[in-house]
Enzyme design. Structure first.
Site, short mmCIF file in Angstrom:
data_model
loop_
_atom_site.label_atom_id
_atom_site.label_comp_id
_atom_site.label_asym_id
_atom_site.label_seq_id
_atom_site.Cartn_x
_atom_site.Cartn_y
_atom_site.Cartn_z
N GLY A 165 0.76 -1.22 -0.32
CA GLY A 165 0.01 0.11 0.21
C GLY A 165 0.90 1.15 -0.37
O GLY A 165 2.32 1.29 0.47
N GLY A 225 -0.02 -6.18 6.79
CA GLY A 225 1.54 -5.27 7.52
C GLY A 225 1.23 -4.29 8.27
O GLY A 225 2.13 -4.59 8.89
N HIS A 266 38.19 14.08 33.00
CA HIS A 266 37.18 15.35 32.63
C HIS A 266 37.75 15.59 31.61
O HIS A 266 39.01 15.59 30.76
CB HIS A 266 37.53 16.33 33.82
CG HIS A 266 38.07 15.63 35.11
ND1 HIS A 266 36.78 15.73 35.83
CD2 HIS A 266 39.09 15.44 35.22
CE1 HIS A 266 37.68 15.12 37.73
NE2 HIS A 266 38.88 15.34 37.03
N ALA A 275 43.10 16.16 32.95
CA ALA A 275 41.51 16.77 32.46
C ALA A 275 42.46 17.32 30.87
O ALA A 275 43.43 18.32 30.83
CB ALA A 275 41.04 17.79 33.42
C1 UD1 Z 1 -8.12 -1.55 6.45
C2 UD1 Z 1 -10.02 -3.32 5.94
C3 UD1 Z 1 -10.82 -2.64 7.05
C4 UD1 Z 1 -10.30 -3.46 8.38
C5 UD1 Z 1 -8.98 -2.35 8.43
C6 UD1 Z 1 -8.29 -3.00 9.93
C7 UD1 Z 1 -9.70 -3.16 3.42
C8 UD1 Z 1 -10.61 -2.92 1.85
N1 UD1 Z 1 -10.18 -2.62 4.86
O1 UD1 Z 1 -8.60 -1.36 5.28
O2 UD1 Z 1 -11.87 -3.50 6.70
O3 UD1 Z 1 -10.62 -2.36 9.55
O4 UD1 Z 1 -7.53 -3.01 6.88
O5 UD1 Z 1 -7.25 -2.16 10.08
O6 UD1 Z 1 -9.26 -4.65 3.66
N2 UD1 Z 1 -2.19 -2.26 0.33
C9 UD1 Z 1 -1.77 -3.52 -0.38
N3 UD1 Z 1 -2.03 -2.95 -1.89
C10 UD1 Z 1 -3.16 -1.80 -1.83
C11 UD1 Z 1 -3.01 -1.76 -0.71
C12 UD1 Z 1 -3.75 -2.34 0.69
O7 UD1 Z 1 -1.09 -4.84 -0.21
O8 UD1 Z 1 -3.54 -1.90 -2.59
C13 UD1 Z 1 -1.90 -3.13 2.28
C14 UD1 Z 1 -1.23 -2.02 2.82
O9 UD1 Z 1 0.46 -1.94 2.57
C15 UD1 Z 1 -1.94 -2.36 4.63
C16 UD1 Z 1 -2.98 -3.40 4.19
O10 UD1 Z 1 -2.71 -3.77 2.52
O11 UD1 Z 1 -0.28 -3.12 5.15
C17 UD1 Z 1 -3.93 -2.56 4.29
O12 UD1 Z 1 -4.10 -1.94 4.08
P1 UD1 Z 1 -4.67 0.03 4.79
O13 UD1 Z 1 -4.60 0.60 3.19
O14 UD1 Z 1 -4.20 -0.23 5.88
O15 UD1 Z 1 -6.04 -0.63 5.12
P2 UD1 Z 1 -7.48 0.00 5.53
O16 UD1 Z 1 -8.12 1.18 4.86
O17 UD1 Z 1 -6.52 -0.01 7.17
#
Ligand code: UD1
Ligand code: MG
Length: 483
Positions: A14, A106, A366, A383
């Site tokens: 993400g 993650g 010192h 010192a």
């Molecule tokens: C997500 C959940 C939400 C939950 C929350 C908990 C979804 C749609 N929503 O939302 O229901 O309550 O986590 O913390 O899943 N990532 C990718 N590729 C992408 C987008 C994201 O690998 O295209 C990874 C991000 O790096 C991250 C994880 O997926 O580690 C979650 O993505 P994030 O954008 O944080 O989701 P939330 O909005 O927190």
């Protein structure tokens, strides 16, 4: 150890838009450890093979992982375009081999292995198609998807789409799922994009399972364990939880904290029983503190080892050093980069040491700089002693052998060897080797002119008299004549 056929997929591709730092949040440290390593370590401990989905700044995430697991077969899948968590999972379809696939965001470092084990146990016991972790959270405007049940259907409504009452729908989706591979293979292609975006949400799988009457299991856990981190504020909140846990852990093992709420102890640090840690102390990265040490207020110790009985006085900074038993350091000492200080040595205020070996029972109490030096045992550094280790182009070595005495304000110009029990007179500039037991004096000889102080005094008085007279004349000349 878990026996069933299981693999884990960690979503780490993400963009971290809500962090506003321009960097991927997955390598942001939390109590000294990069966020992504919390989940990889959990699966390593459970011996579950891991696939990490990388994308945004993938080199940075991969570098952290390959440095941490240099000989390991972590597999990476690249999600070229960040089209949501569902899309990220779909990118890994060619790696699906186990009967059950764990998918975890993650960005949730506080998760513990026992939650994972409970989720797997529930999933297997109920023969579920999809099982996932939930927690109670009634705070409005959080980024969490909420569990919404209507009749027999269950679905996760993402924060952007949710317009209901959070008190009524207090269960949030944590972002950890166990999914039957069979179910995933049949239904993952049906994950839909939402009306106002082109993101595929993994959470749609719950609705799909529900619509098709598959068994869905939810495991409810305390919210603190599953905090997701989307903003720097959430990172801070999660770090507070983690930090408090670390301190409680060491308290239970006999470590006393003068002010726990103002003490920072990283995850990798170990501390021996009977040790006292003062207010504002930072113990960072791979630091090991022995038993019965005292680390006084506002000292910062990073990647260093302190043996038993060491005392660090306030405001000292120690980095990459090995401090042996019963050494005393500080206040205001700066010990950095490959320094070893042997047993019972004393390093006092405003002493800086760099790439130096400092012998047992030696003292530098010192105002000194000791760089690229090897100093034997029972040496006294007076010192103001400065080792001039840089000759304008590179570093030069200084060797001060056992029992040598360096008088105050000596300037030792490297490369230089001062042999055993040599004595350097205070105020000397030493450029040549000093033999064992020799006295070296390297300063201009003092000359006393008897009675000359009186002459000087008279000279000064005369000068001042003539100066005042000259001033008076100038003033008179410049005064306009009104007569
Ligand atoms: C997500 C959940 C939400 C939950 C929350 C908990 C979804 C749609 N929503 O939302 O229901 O309550 O986590 O913390 O899943 N990532 C990718 N590729 C992408 C987008 C994201 O690998 O295209 C990874 C991000 O790096 C991250 C994880 O997926 O580690 C979650 O993505 P994030 O954008 O944080 O989701 P939330 O909005 O927190
Ligand atoms: Mg998140």
């Amino acid at each position: 150890m878990i026996q069933e056929s299981i693999q884990a997929v960690i979503l780490a591709a993400g963009k971290a838009t809500r962090f506003h730092t321009g960097r991927t949040k997955l390598i942001e440290p939390l109590c000294g450890q990069e966020m992504i390593l919390y989940s990889t370590q959990l699966f390593k401990a459970l011996q579950i093979p891991i696939t990490v989905v990388v994308g945004y700044q993938k080199e940075l995430v991969q570098q952290v992982l390959t440095t941490t697991y240099p000989n390991d077969s972590l597999s990476f899948v690249v999600q070229e375009e960040q089209k949501g968590t569902g899309h990220a999972l779909l990118c890994t379809s060619h790696t699906w081999h186990a009967d059950h696939i764990i998918v975890i965001n993650g960005d949730m470092p506080l998760i513990h292995a026992d939650i994972m084990q409970q989720l797997l146990a529930t999933h297997h016991a109920r023969n579920a198609a999809i099982s996932f972790v939930v927690a109670h959270n009634t705070q409005p405007n959080t980024g969490y998807g909420r569990i919404v049940r209507e009749g027999t259907t269950v679905q996760i409504i993402e924060a952007k789409e949710f317009s209901g009452d959070v008190a009524q729908h207090s269960l949030i989706n944590a972002g950890i799922y166990v999914i039957k591979r069979e179910f995933l293979e049949q239904h993952s292609a049906h994950i839909r994009t939402l009306p106002h975006g082109n993101e595929f949400y993994i959470t749609d799988l719950v609705k799909i399972a529900s619509d098709n009457h598959f068994v869905i299991e939810m495991l409810e856990v305390p919210f603190d364990r599953v905090r997701g981190i989307n903003t720097l504020h959430e990172l801070h909140d999660a770090e507070l939880v983690q930090r408090a846990e670390i301190i409680r852990y060491w308290m239970a093992r006999g470590v006393r904290f003068a002010s726990p709420e103002y003490t920072y102890v990283d995850l990798q640090v170990t501390i021996g029983a009977g040790t006292i840690i003062g207010a504002g102390v930072h113990l960072l990265k791979h630091t090991t503190i022995g038993k019965n040490c005292t680390i006084k207020a506002f000292s910062v110790i990073e990647n260093s080892t302190l043996a038993d009985g060491v005392i660090v006085h306030p405001h000292s900074v120690i980095n990459n050093a090995h401090i042996k038993e019963c050494v005393q350091i500080g206040p205001f000492a700066h010990i950095k980069e490959q320094v070893t200080i042997e047993d019972h040595a004393v390093v006092g205020n405003f002493v800086e040491m760099k790439e130096t070996q400092f012998g047992a029972r030696s003292k530098a109490k010192h105002l000194s700089y000791l760089g690229n030096a090897t100093i034997g045992s029972d040496v006294n550094i007076g010192a103001g002693t400065i080792v001039c280790n840089h000759d304008g182009t590179g570093k030069q070595e200084t060797n001060i052998k056992e029992g040598a005495y360096i008088g105050s304000n000596a300037t030792l110009i490297a490369p230089l060897t001062i042999e055993e029990h040599a004595f350097i007179a205070a105020g000397s500039t030493i450029t040549n080797p000093v033999p064992a037991h020799a006295l070296a004096i390297g300063r201009a000889r003092q000359l006393n002119k008897h009675g000359y102080a009186i002459t000087l005094k008279n000279k000064r008085a005369y000068k001042s008299l003539t100066f005042n007279a000259a001033q008076q004349t100038t003033n008179d000349t410049n005064t306009p004549d009104h007569s």
